[in-house]
Design a protein around this motif. Structure first.
Motif, PDB file in Angstrom:
ATOM      1  N   CYS B  88       0.645  -1.259   0.127  1.00  0.00           N
ATOM      2  CA  CYS B  88      -0.066  -0.036   0.122  1.00  0.00           C
ATOM      3  C   CYS B  88       0.919   1.354  -0.004  1.00  0.00           C
ATOM      4  O   CYS B  88       1.984   1.171   0.512  1.00  0.00           O
ATOM      5  N   TYR B  90       0.222   3.994   1.365  1.00  0.00           N
ATOM      6  CA  TYR B  90       0.226   4.398   2.866  1.00  0.00           C
ATOM      7  C   TYR B  90       1.184   4.039   3.841  1.00  0.00           C
ATOM      8  O   TYR B  90       1.580   2.708   3.400  1.00  0.00           O
ATOM      9  N   ASP B  91       1.262   4.470   4.797  1.00  0.00           N
ATOM     10  CA  ASP B  91       2.248   3.802   5.829  1.00  0.00           C
ATOM     11  C   ASP B  91       1.493   3.800   7.327  1.00  0.00           C
ATOM     12  O   ASP B  91       2.257   4.562   8.242  1.00  0.00           O
ATOM     13  N   CYS B  92       0.409   3.106   7.373  1.00  0.00           N
ATOM     14  CA  CYS B  92      -0.215   3.251   9.017  1.00  0.00           C
ATOM     15  C   CYS B  92       0.604   2.454   9.836  1.00  0.00           C
ATOM     16  O   CYS B  92       1.226   1.360   9.361  1.00  0.00           O
ATOM     17  N   TYR B  94       0.207   0.780  12.343  1.00  0.00           N
ATOM     18  CA  TYR B  94      -0.481  -0.349  12.937  1.00  0.00           C
ATOM     19  C   TYR B  94      -0.851  -1.450  11.636  1.00  0.00           C
ATOM     20  O   TYR B  94      -1.245  -2.642  12.194  1.00  0.00           O
ATOM     21  N   CYS B  95      -0.350  -1.370  10.631  1.00  0.00           N
ATOM     22  CA  CYS B  95      -0.681  -2.198   9.388  1.00  0.00           C
ATOM     23  C   CYS B  95      -0.098  -3.598   9.435  1.00  0.00           C
ATOM     24  O   CYS B  95       1.091  -3.600   9.671  1.00  0.00           O
ATOM     25  N   LEU B  97       0.587  -5.449   6.942  1.00  0.00           N
ATOM     26  CA  LEU B  97       1.308  -6.006   6.164  1.00  0.00           C
ATOM     27  C   LEU B  97       2.805  -5.785   6.446  1.00  0.00           C
ATOM     28  O   LEU B  97       3.541  -6.561   5.780  1.00  0.00           O
ATOM     29  N   CYS B 139      -3.761  -4.615   0.336  1.00  0.00           N
ATOM     30  CA  CYS B 139      -3.501  -3.385  -0.232  1.00  0.00           C
ATOM     31  C   CYS B 139      -4.650  -2.456   0.484  1.00  0.00           C
ATOM     32  O   CYS B 139      -5.678  -2.855   0.922  1.00  0.00           O
ATOM     33  N   ASP B 140      -4.473  -1.417  -0.213  1.00  0.00           N
ATOM     34  CA  ASP B 140      -5.803  -0.408   0.034  1.00  0.00           C
ATOM     35  C   ASP B 140      -6.335  -0.588  -1.701  1.00  0.00           C
ATOM     36  O   ASP B 140      -5.619  -0.528  -2.411  1.00  0.00           O
ATOM     37  N   LYS B 171      -8.455   3.942   2.313  1.00  0.00           N
ATOM     38  CA  LYS B 171      -8.698   5.229   3.101  1.00  0.00           C
ATOM     39  C   LYS B 171      -8.284   6.282   2.139  1.00  0.00           C
ATOM     40  O   LYS B 171      -7.975   7.380   2.553  1.00  0.00           O
TER      41      LYS B 171
HETATM   42  S1  SF4 Z   1      -3.289  -1.301   3.748  1.00  0.00           S
HETATM   43 FE1  SF4 Z   1      -4.572  -0.128   5.092  1.00  0.00          FE
HETATM   44  S2  SF4 Z   1      -3.914  -0.132   7.054  1.00  0.00           S
HETATM   45 FE2  SF4 Z   1      -2.009  -0.605   5.767  1.00  0.00          FE
HETATM   46  S3  SF4 Z   1      -0.906   1.005   5.279  1.00  0.00           S
HETATM   47 FE3  SF4 Z   1      -2.636   0.861   3.631  1.00  0.00          FE
HETATM   48  S4  SF4 Z   1      -4.181   2.127   4.420  1.00  0.00           S
HETATM   49 FE4  SF4 Z   1      -3.043   1.553   6.025  1.00  0.00          FE
END
Ligand code: SF4
Lengths: 281, 351
Positions: B88, B90-92, B94-95, B97, B139-140, B171
């Motif tokens: 993904c 993004y870089d959450c 808590y993810c 992945l 993924c997102d 997101k």
């Molecule tokens: S897959 Fe979801 S939780 Fe993981 S980084 Fe992307 S948006 Fe964030």
């Protein structure tokens, strides 16, 4: 930072610029260092490169997540003598094995595939650089560190149709020296990258004061280590021992006392905004 | 943004691969045999790769549509998931992945038609019944859609398969493909939301909550069925206050009628992944906060989790009819591997 070159003339500009000093008088491989940089001269060929890389790792304290950079000259399919190329794919021509050094560092340097050959190559059939060490260096350095931190930079010395007779030791030293800015840029970028991993590990609390007082089984030691690691994050600066009652009867009760003490602490995850990551050059 | 593209030799001439490559003319291109050569090796650092992830264009072999765990779903009987991408943009923090994969590079499987053929075969296994397909685990679902164009292909596929229901979980605000198409009832666009401060703190590079809500409103106006995913719920001392404010904000922006489903789930993760996360971010207070290993899943204590869910359900029922509310717990999850959510009705009849 760990540097690996095959030849002394490849090493000389680096030794000079980084003010490296020879480590042992009678080493297995010539080894140089300053406070932050180690350099080994492996000799020609992938077997020696692999052995020297392992030697370097051992002699420099076997620390994890250290950046490794292989620097040397290489031939190239194209006529680009004097240009520096960072390897984005390393292939061992004799085995066909291929590695892909992750391309994490943002810079303006050109990239190239790199093929490691067993004997001197003059054809350069593929659009790639050709050397004799990278395929020995890479898998060992990778094993000792993390893939992103292991790179190979080659300065192009010759191309098909060009005689290698002029490739004397002085010219080799000159080729590397002329690319010092690129080399130094990559060294710094790799050091910054490694810093991300190294600088964010909190100082752990010692286990000794606990294991001296109570008997911990192997599993309990793991739990203790984990709760102390949490303590280092959530209760930085507080002595964890002060949260264990003086008459605490066992290791289990000790761990529980520490866990309960952490549970009772205020928890505001939003107070500490994540530190921005260091910028990569 | 993407500086390096690895491409499997076998898909190098695929028109979709060429389109993707054309979008990044300055990126260096590196040919490979299989994406696994780059994605799978040991001794890679996900956190370092997040500095500058590469794109890997690949062909997906083998099973493309997988069964969701027992009990999973938002009301459907037959639940599956698929991943046309891994990782993904993004870089959450808590993810999961980060804990599951060794590499942070984005893998794009460009043989979309094979995914759709697999979905068709799955539909054929359940004649005259609805089947749910969940996208967005690995993924997102939409974040990279301007590059992949996957949503447009999927919507075309879904238009003529009314029994196939898809959840696109996101997101992102990359909804252009959806806005350009007529809304269909069998594609639910589900947005993951956390309180604004939590999103700012943990959801690096993801659009702010206000922007997500704006995107949802645009979709609602066009008639798209929407999902709300309050997952993961993240606890700290101000949990109730933060989530109360979030719900107020959400329902000030959205009419409950536009909602297909609302799901809740506390932070939880297979222990193996969690260990990797601690290794990557040893100073992260979230991972040091009070969590327990509950049968292989790291989550809050059962009591705390129940309190969190109970609070949110109570708040949400003031806005949403109970039959659209679902929650999940670490205890309902039997699987150590993704998909990581096993939903069960929150004490209310399932849709
Ligand atoms: S897959 Fe979801 S939780 Fe993981 S980084 Fe992307 S948006 Fe964030």
């Amino acid at each position: 930072m760990r540097l690996v070159t095959a030849l002394t003339p490849e090493a000389l500009p680096l030794i000079e610029h980084y003010r490296l000093e020879q480590v042992d008088s009678d080493p297995l491989f010539p080894l140089y260092r300053n406070d932050t940089i180690y350099l080994v001269v492996s000799g020609i060929g992938k077997t020696l490169a692999a052995a020297a890389t392992a030697y370097l790792h051992t002699k420099s304290g076997e620390l994890p997540n250290q950046p490794f950079l292989n620097i040397g000259i290489a031939g190239h399919h194209r006529s680009i003598a004097g240009a520096a190329r960072v390897a984005n794919r390393i292939t061992d021509q004799s085995t066909g094995q291929t590695w892909y050094p992750p391309q994490i560092i943002r810079d303006s340097m050109e990239r190239s595939a790199l093929i490691t050959v067993e004997t001197v190559e003059r054809d350069y059939a593929e659009d790639a650089a050709y050397d004799m060490e990278a395929a020995g260096f890479y898998p060992i350095a990778w094993r000792a560190s993390s893939a992103e931190l292991v790179q190979s930079l080659k300065v192009i010395s010759d191309h098909p149709g060009e005689s290698v007779a002029h490739l004397d030791l002085q010219r080799i030293e000159g080729l590397i020296g002329n690319c010092f800015d690129e080399i130094d840029g990559l060294v710094k970028a790799l050091q910054d990258l490694a810093g991300i991993v190294v600088s964010t590990t909190p100082e752990p609390y010692r286990l000794e004061p606990f294991v001296e007082r109570w008997h911990f089984s192997v599993t309990q030691r793991h739990r203790l280590r984990r709760v102390l690691a949490r303590w280092a994050v959530l209760a930085k600066g507080e002595d964890p021992l002060t949260s264990v009652p003086s008459g605490c009867p066992s290791a289990r009760h000790t761990i529980e006392a520490l866990e309960n003490a952490l549970l009772a602490k205020p928890l505001d995850l939003h107070a500490e905004v994540a530190r921005p990551l260091p910028k990569l050059s | 943004m993407i500086q390096t593209i690895y491409i499997e030799r076998q898909v190098a001439d695929h028109p979709r691969a060429r389109e993707v490559l054309a979008r990044f003319p300055a990126a260096q291109r590196i040919d490979c045999d299989r994406y696994t050569e780059i994605f799978n090796p040991k001794n890679q650092n996900f956190r370092l790769q997040k500095q500058q992830p590469a794109l890997i264009i690949a062909h997906k072999f083998g099973k493309r549509v997988l069964s969701a765990p027992e009990g999973y779903g938002i009301g459907g009987q037959h639940n599956y998931y698929f991943s046309h991408m891994l990782n993904c943009i993004y870089d959450c923090r808590y993810c999961f992945l980060q804990g599951m994969y060794r590499s942070a590079h984005y893998v794009l499987f460009i043989n979309y038609d094979d995914f759709f053929a697999s979905m068709d075969r799955t539909l054929a296994n359940h004649p005259s019944e609805d089947v749910w397909f969940f996208s967005g685990y690995d993924c997102d679902s939409l974040a990279l859609d301007p590059v992949t164009g996957f949503a447009t292909h999927l919507l075309t596929f879904l238009e003529s398969r009314q029994r196939a229901f898809v959840e696109l979980r996101t997101k992102s605000t990359q909804i252009r493909a959806l806005l350009a198409a007529p809304a269909i009832p069998n594609a639910v666009v589900a947005f993951s939301l956390t309180p604004t401060e939590t999103a700012d703190r943990f959801e690096h590079k993801a659009p702010p909550i206000a922007k997500r809500l704006q995107a949802m409103r645009q979709l609602a106006d066009k008639g798209w069925p929407l999902g709300l995913r309050f997952d993961p719920l993240i606890f700290d001392d101000a949990f109730e206050e933060r989530y109360r404010r979030l719900f107020e904000e959400v329902f000030a922006a959205l009419a409950p009628q536009s909602l297909h489903s609302v799901t809740l789930g506390a932070f939880r993760m297979p222990q193996r992944f969690f260990r990797n996360l601690i290794r990557l971010y040893p100073s992260e207070p979230l991972f040091a906060s009070p969590l327990q290993n509950r049968s292989g899943l790291v989550s809050y204590s059962k009591t705390r989790e129940e309190e969190m869910i109970r609070f949110c359900l109570k708040e949400l029922t003031t806005y949403v009819p109970p039959e659209r509310l679902f929650s999940c717990s670490a205890d309902t999850r039997q699987h150590g591997n993704p998909p990581v959510q096993t939903l069960q009705a929150a004490g209310v009849p399932k849709r």
